[in-house]
Design a protein around this motif. Structure first.
Motif, PDB file in Angstrom:
ATOM      1  N   SER A  95       0.823  -1.203   0.000  1.00  0.00           N
ATOM      2  CA  SER A  95       0.000   0.000   0.000  1.00  0.00           C
ATOM      3  C   SER A  95       0.857   1.253   0.000  1.00  0.00           C
ATOM      4  CB  SER A  95      -0.906  -0.006   1.234  1.00  0.00           C
ATOM      5  OG  SER A  95      -0.119  -0.042   2.414  1.00  0.00           O
ATOM      6  N   GLY A  96       0.284   2.328  -0.509  1.00  0.00           N
ATOM      7  CA  GLY A  96       0.893   3.637  -0.375  1.00  0.00           C
ATOM      8  C   GLY A  96       2.005   3.996  -1.327  1.00  0.00           C
ATOM      9  N   HIS A  97       2.138   3.295  -2.445  1.00  0.00           N
ATOM     10  CA  HIS A  97       3.216   3.627  -3.377  1.00  0.00           C
ATOM     11  C   HIS A  97       2.756   4.427  -4.579  1.00  0.00           C
ATOM     12  CE1 HIS A  97       6.326   1.642  -1.185  1.00  0.00           C
ATOM     13  NE2 HIS A  97       5.505   0.635  -0.981  1.00  0.00           N
ATOM     14  N   GLY A  98       1.463   4.590  -4.754  1.00  0.00           N
ATOM     15  CA  GLY A  98       0.943   5.452  -5.807  1.00  0.00           C
ATOM     16  C   GLY A  98       1.274   4.988  -7.214  1.00  0.00           C
ATOM     17  N   GLY A  99       1.576   3.727  -7.410  1.00  0.00           N
ATOM     18  CA  GLY A  99       2.018   3.253  -8.720  1.00  0.00           C
ATOM     19  C   GLY A  99       0.972   2.533  -9.532  1.00  0.00           C
ATOM     20  N   GLY A 100      -0.297   2.620  -9.148  1.00  0.00           N
ATOM     21  CA  GLY A 100      -1.330   1.862  -9.839  1.00  0.00           C
ATOM     22  C   GLY A 100      -1.876   2.500 -11.088  1.00  0.00           C
ATOM     23  N   GLY A 101      -1.413   3.676 -11.430  1.00  0.00           N
ATOM     24  CA  GLY A 101      -1.969   4.387 -12.576  1.00  0.00           C
ATOM     25  C   GLY A 101      -1.442   3.938 -13.925  1.00  0.00           C
ATOM     26  N   THR A 102      -0.548   2.979 -13.962  1.00  0.00           N
ATOM     27  CA  THR A 102       0.003   2.529 -15.238  1.00  0.00           C
ATOM     28  C   THR A 102      -0.656   1.225 -15.680  1.00  0.00           C
ATOM     29  OG1 THR A 102       1.767   1.182 -14.268  1.00  0.00           O
ATOM     30  CG2 THR A 102       2.243   3.529 -14.628  1.00  0.00           C
TER      31      THR A 102
END
Length: 185
Positions: free
Chosen positions: A107-114
């Motif tokens: 959680s919390g890495h902000g990398g899901g937008g790809t």
């Protein structure tokens, strides 16, 4: 050694990479807790972001080692101070290859937008058959990508009991097997 619990120690990327290399292949290592030890933020210089990604690559190598016995991996971050968004997809793919992994917190890495991260999440849910809990909140996965990935979970991974997630624009939710039917209506 059966576990390492070292959250919030500010080890930094180089120390985490060194630790991961030293822990690789330990036959009884079942728990690794290294949340919020790698500092990286969207405003970090490219060198710091590259070091953070290298630390997570070392952890991915640990998970894919043939002797890996890790059952719990806690690598939660914080989007503004301890995020490694570029490494999320490769870490999810490595987690899918670890046959003993039952609990994963990224959680919390902000990398899901790809697209790569969304595909890696679907791959994890499809292939990590020992996985019982998954925390992926604060990763900015689009709601449509989460919906596709979670439909895979429903059909393919019957051991997974809970997913803690954040769908952009929808808020934080924990989906458990007991509530799964109402989520997919």
């Amino acid at each position: 050694m059966s576990g390492l619990e070292a959250h919030d120690n500010g080890f930094g990327a180089h120390a985490v990479a060194t630790l991961a290399a030293a822990l690789t292949g330990l036959p009884r290592l079942s728990h690794i807790g290294l949340a919020r030890n790698v500092s990286s933020s969207p405003s970090s210089d490219p060198g710091a972001r590259a070091e953070a990604a290298a630390a997570f690559a070392a952890l991915a190598a640990l998970l894919t080692h043939s002797g890996c016995a890790v059952r719990t991996l806690e690598l939660g971050g914080h989007p503004t101070t301890h995020a490694v968004p570029s490494a999320l997809a490769s870490l999810l793919l490595a987690a899918a290859a670890c046959p003993t992994l039952t609990s994963l917190d990224v959680s919390g890495h902000g990398g899901g937008g790809t697209l790569a991260a969304s595909d890696a999440l679907a791959h994890l849910l499809r292939n990590a058959t020992a996985l019982r809990t998954l925390s992926i909140h604060r990763n900015a996965f689009p709601a449509a990508a989460l919906g596709r990935a979670l439909r895979v979970w429903r059909r393919r991974n019957l051991r997974l009991r809970a997913v803690s997630l954040f769908a952009r624009g929808r808020g934080v939710a924990t989906i458990s097997l007991e509530h799964e039917a109402s989520f997919f209506r």
